[in-house]
Design a protein around this motif. Sequence first.
Motif, PDB file in Angstrom:
ATOM      1  N   GLY A  72      59.826 -27.461   3.992  1.00  0.00           N
ATOM      2  CA  GLY A  72      60.032 -26.610   5.150  1.00  0.00           C
ATOM      3  C   GLY A  72      60.723 -25.288   4.863  1.00  0.00           C
ATOM      4  O   GLY A  72      61.327 -24.683   5.743  1.00  0.00           O
ATOM      5  N   GLU A  73      60.649 -24.833   3.635  1.00  0.00           N
ATOM      6  CA  GLU A  73      61.217 -23.525   3.320  1.00  0.00           C
ATOM      7  C   GLU A  73      60.105 -22.564   2.966  1.00  0.00           C
ATOM      8  O   GLU A  73      58.973 -22.958   2.684  1.00  0.00           O
ATOM      9  CB  GLU A  73      62.201 -23.647   2.146  1.00  0.00           C
ATOM     10  N   ASN A  74      60.437 -21.304   2.914  1.00  0.00           N
ATOM     11  CA  ASN A  74      59.444 -20.273   2.652  1.00  0.00           C
ATOM     12  C   ASN A  74      59.408 -19.954   1.155  1.00  0.00           C
ATOM     13  O   ASN A  74      60.375 -19.446   0.607  1.00  0.00           O
ATOM     14  CB  ASN A  74      59.820 -19.026   3.457  1.00  0.00           C
ATOM     15  N   PRO A  75      58.292 -20.250   0.493  1.00  0.00           N
ATOM     16  CA  PRO A  75      58.230 -20.029  -0.961  1.00  0.00           C
ATOM     17  C   PRO A  75      58.367 -18.562  -1.352  1.00  0.00           C
ATOM     18  O   PRO A  75      58.933 -18.247  -2.400  1.00  0.00           O
ATOM     19  CB  PRO A  75      56.865 -20.587  -1.358  1.00  0.00           C
ATOM     20  N   VAL A  76      57.832 -17.656  -0.524  1.00  0.00           N
ATOM     21  CA  VAL A  76      57.916 -16.232  -0.859  1.00  0.00           C
ATOM     22  C   VAL A  76      59.378 -15.788  -0.844  1.00  0.00           C
ATOM     23  O   VAL A  76      59.851 -15.101  -1.759  1.00  0.00           O
ATOM     24  CB  VAL A  76      57.080 -15.391   0.134  1.00  0.00           C
ATOM     25  N   GLU A  77      60.060 -16.262   0.162  1.00  0.00           N
ATOM     26  CA  GLU A  77      61.479 -15.934   0.271  1.00  0.00           C
ATOM     27  C   GLU A  77      62.240 -16.514  -0.926  1.00  0.00           C
ATOM     28  O   GLU A  77      63.108 -15.860  -1.511  1.00  0.00           O
ATOM     29  CB  GLU A  77      62.026 -16.527   1.565  1.00  0.00           C
ATOM     30  N   ALA A  78      61.844 -17.744  -1.300  1.00  0.00           N
ATOM     31  CA  ALA A  78      62.504 -18.396  -2.432  1.00  0.00           C
ATOM     32  C   ALA A  78      62.289 -17.608  -3.713  1.00  0.00           C
ATOM     33  O   ALA A  78      63.229 -17.376  -4.478  1.00  0.00           O
ATOM     34  CB  ALA A  78      61.973 -19.821  -2.596  1.00  0.00           C
ATOM     35  N   LEU A  79      61.073 -17.147  -3.899  1.00  0.00           N
ATOM     36  CA  LEU A  79      60.778 -16.377  -5.109  1.00  0.00           C
ATOM     37  C   LEU A  79      61.577 -15.074  -5.126  1.00  0.00           C
ATOM     38  O   LEU A  79      62.164 -14.701  -6.144  1.00  0.00           O
ATOM     39  CB  LEU A  79      59.271 -16.089  -5.198  1.00  0.00           C
ATOM     40  N   ASN A  80      61.591 -14.423  -3.963  1.00  0.00           N
ATOM     41  CA  ASN A  80      62.372 -13.191  -3.854  1.00  0.00           C
ATOM     42  C   ASN A  80      63.823 -13.426  -4.236  1.00  0.00           C
ATOM     43  O   ASN A  80      64.416 -12.650  -4.977  1.00  0.00           O
ATOM     44  CB  ASN A  80      62.322 -12.668  -2.406  1.00  0.00           C
ATOM     45  N   LEU A  81      64.332 -14.505  -3.731  1.00  0.00           N
ATOM     46  CA  LEU A  81      65.732 -14.838  -3.969  1.00  0.00           C
ATOM     47  C   LEU A  81      65.983 -15.100  -5.451  1.00  0.00           C
ATOM     48  O   LEU A  81      66.976 -14.653  -6.032  1.00  0.00           O
ATOM     49  CB  LEU A  81      66.088 -16.077  -3.142  1.00  0.00           C
ATOM     50  N   MET A  82      65.035 -15.828  -6.064  1.00  0.00           N
ATOM     51  CA  MET A  82      65.182 -16.131  -7.494  1.00  0.00           C
ATOM     52  C   MET A  82      65.166 -14.854  -8.322  1.00  0.00           C
ATOM     53  O   MET A  82      65.995 -14.654  -9.207  1.00  0.00           O
ATOM     54  CB  MET A  82      64.057 -17.057  -7.974  1.00  0.00           C
ATOM     55  N   VAL A  83      64.192 -14.003  -8.020  1.00  0.00           N
ATOM     56  CA  VAL A  83      64.063 -12.776  -8.805  1.00  0.00           C
ATOM     57  C   VAL A  83      65.289 -11.885  -8.580  1.00  0.00           C
ATOM     58  O   VAL A  83      65.886 -11.375  -9.535  1.00  0.00           O
ATOM     59  CB  VAL A  83      62.764 -12.018  -8.419  1.00  0.00           C
TER      60      VAL A  83
END
Lengths: 532, 384
Positions: free
Chosen positions: B33-44
């Motif tokens: 239930g989380e947003n993968p795009v947001e997660a990737l942004n956060l990681m980068v």
Amino acid sequence: MSETPAIELKGISKAFGPVQANKDISIRVMPGTIHGIIGENGAGKSTLMSILYGFYKADAGEIFISGKKTEIPDSQAAITAGIGMVFQHFKLVQNFTVLENVVLGAEDSGLLKPSLSRARGELKKLAEEYELNVDPDAVIDDIGVGMQQRVEILKALYRGADILILDEPTGVLTPAEADHLFRILEGLKREGKTIILITHKLREIMEVTDTVSVMRRGEMTATVKTEDTNPSELAELMVGRKVLLRVEKTPAQPKQAIVEVRNLNVTDEKGVHRVKDVSFDVRAGEILGIAGVAGNGQSELLEVLGGYEVATGSVKINGQEIDLTGAKSDGRSRRARGISHVPEDRQREGLIMDFHAWENIAFGYHHDPAYQSGILMNNATIRQVCQDKMERFDVRPPDPNLLAKSFSGGNQQKIVLAREIERDPDLLLVGQPTRGVDIGAIEFIHQEIVRLRDKGKAILLVSVELDEIMGLADRIAVMFDGRIMGERLPSETSEQELGLLMAGITDTDRTHDHSEVEAQLAERHGAAGKEA
Amino acid sequence: MDRMPAWADAILVPLISLLLAALLSAVVILAIGENPVEALNLMVAGALGSTYGWGYTLYYATNFIFTGLCVAIAFHARLFNIGGEGQALLGGLGVAVILLYVPWPHWTIALIAATLSAGAFGAAWAAIPAYLQAKRGSHIVITTIMFNFIASALLNWALVGPMKAPGQEPATPSFAASTHLPTLSDVFGLVGIQWSSAAPANVSFFVAIAACVALWLLIWRTKLGYEIRAFGQSEPAARYAGISPVKIIMVTMLISGALAGCMAINNVQGEAERLVLNAAEGAGFIGIAVALMGRSHPLGVFLAAILFGFLYQGGAELALWMNIQRELVVVIQALVILFTGALDNMIRMPLESLFLANRRRRERRGGGGGPKPDRKSTTAEGAR
């Protein structure tokens, strides 16, 4: 011919990646005949037979068995269609009995007992019919290679094969065993079986086949009646140009002994006594040929002299004793003594298949100061050396940056020879110099070996090919079960005599009938050929 | 020839593997239930968006370079050294011993001494499994795994026993300030580049780069490297050539263990500035994935180590800022390891056939590209 062929292949093609192994092959094999298929290594013989036996699926083409179009998706289908195959490397369970091996995979029911007793009866019948005498209760481990091969044939016949394919069947046999095999094949032919014999030995083709097909580079170049052709014509068809089948050389002029081997004994890791009290000399300017069936101690002999097998006894090189215990010696110290070694198995020992050609040219000699610059290796020099050697030995293509595995067998062998011969050794050890090498390259390799001899070097040649020993060696020693059974001069001996020695029969004054030879062979308890 | 171009092998295959792992990770993140795009942004952003993030990424990468090289050199001799973790722990012990009990006037000398000591301890720890393999044939995979446990137990004993600092924690006292390594912030400060001083990356990153270069020279340019590679390809051939299997196994494992041990100059001397429990934190195992992905080439190891450094730092950020637990970050890392390491051939083989089919088509159109030398013995015979 109005008869229906037992096997008819129409337009078979098969590619492996970029390699076209079979190209539009059509062939008709008549029932009740022995049909030879001859060709160099990599000509596509084995691929074709694998398609027929269901190991590979052809990219195009059709198979007809007795006139009926047949699909052969797997080996079970091949067996159902009446095709039996005897492989070059036997597929037997070593610690099973003959009977158990025959039944394996063809059991009648869940219970073994009824199958075994039925097979016992069947085997007896087959043995009487075709001279295929094998003790059904002998364990495979204990019987010789000739016997093991008969078990393979029995396996096929037990499964009701009418068409028998034999892939290089004589590679591991003595001449006497090969003769016996051919008599068995004649018997099978008389009973109406169809036999396909795959081989690269011209002599066998001439001796036993009715028809012969020649393959070259994936194509079927000719199919002729055997009686209408001759060995040199077949050789030409195989290679695509005229070849010399005999080695051209002048009589040897041997000088002082380079190697003196005395009472050499080798016991391997498993405690098997491999070399037994072997003594011989090799003199400067001569080729000593060691004949024998594979696995009779020749390999260990080469390994000891090459420095990577331990032994007891004494070996002198140029009058100096060398260490046989392995404590103070290895392959490198042997090279320093002037011994070069072309090993029997170039793909396992002589080359690193995933190394470039230039890296292989330094292999074993990588400590040579000429190949170093400071603490680093001088790769540019090694590449240049490789380029030069490749040109002198006509390695094709002469590109040092190709991986060893991308060369053909003959060219791989030329790389090894170029490396070893050009070190100008006092003693050259050569094992199976032309195994898996195309006829064209054989000629060249033999010439190079003779040339080294004529420079006054000693050469120890080990080969299981009797023709090669007869043609190349100046003196022949025959090994059997770890011993040297005798020494002969090529001009004063015959293949028959050597064949008997190879089978361990020294008393050649007496006339031998086959049954006696057979009996002695049976007693060998599989001493021979284990390694092959 | 019957293979694809080197660039495709070295770059395209890992890249596709990575993409697949990322896609699958995205599905996992979606599923909770989380947003993968947001997660990737956060990681980068977290790992590469600031010098602080880079400082952590490079700190982790330094660890992975050392352990990756450790596994890579062993791979060249066809030895599977799973003991990087234990060897790195022992390296930590070596650093602690030399820095605690010897007074060092300056960090440069201390770094050299610590490197030598860490290497020696790591090598010694690898030497026993190596000896057992070379002389007794005990499988090195089994023995190095066992030695990880022994190393861990040994460190436990040392840190609650003889080397323990006064207080509650099972750790050594802090090292003297004169042995503290300059961080990247200090180094870049010299040339006027602003760099976060809070991040742990330090000069041992440059030692790691030097180790990559040295190992490349060793493997591809020296007699020893030649012998190691030859032995790794074929032991019978090595024996034929007079290369001693015992010598190669011992020397390779000593180098391998020393490299893993050297990791301690980063995490023990550089970051913690004392020896704590479980200092290696699994970097020894990540080294296996790094070596696999880097195809045992020092440059590949370097790049793969940076990637895993990114995953580590980025993953920590995810756990911090999103509703994604630490364990899920491990799942993402595992997917990357699975695809780049274990499932390598899944990508390589179809890609290879694609390249070959393409080339055949080109050849047919262009009427063939000269003689094909190797067609006989390679595939047709090899396929039997």
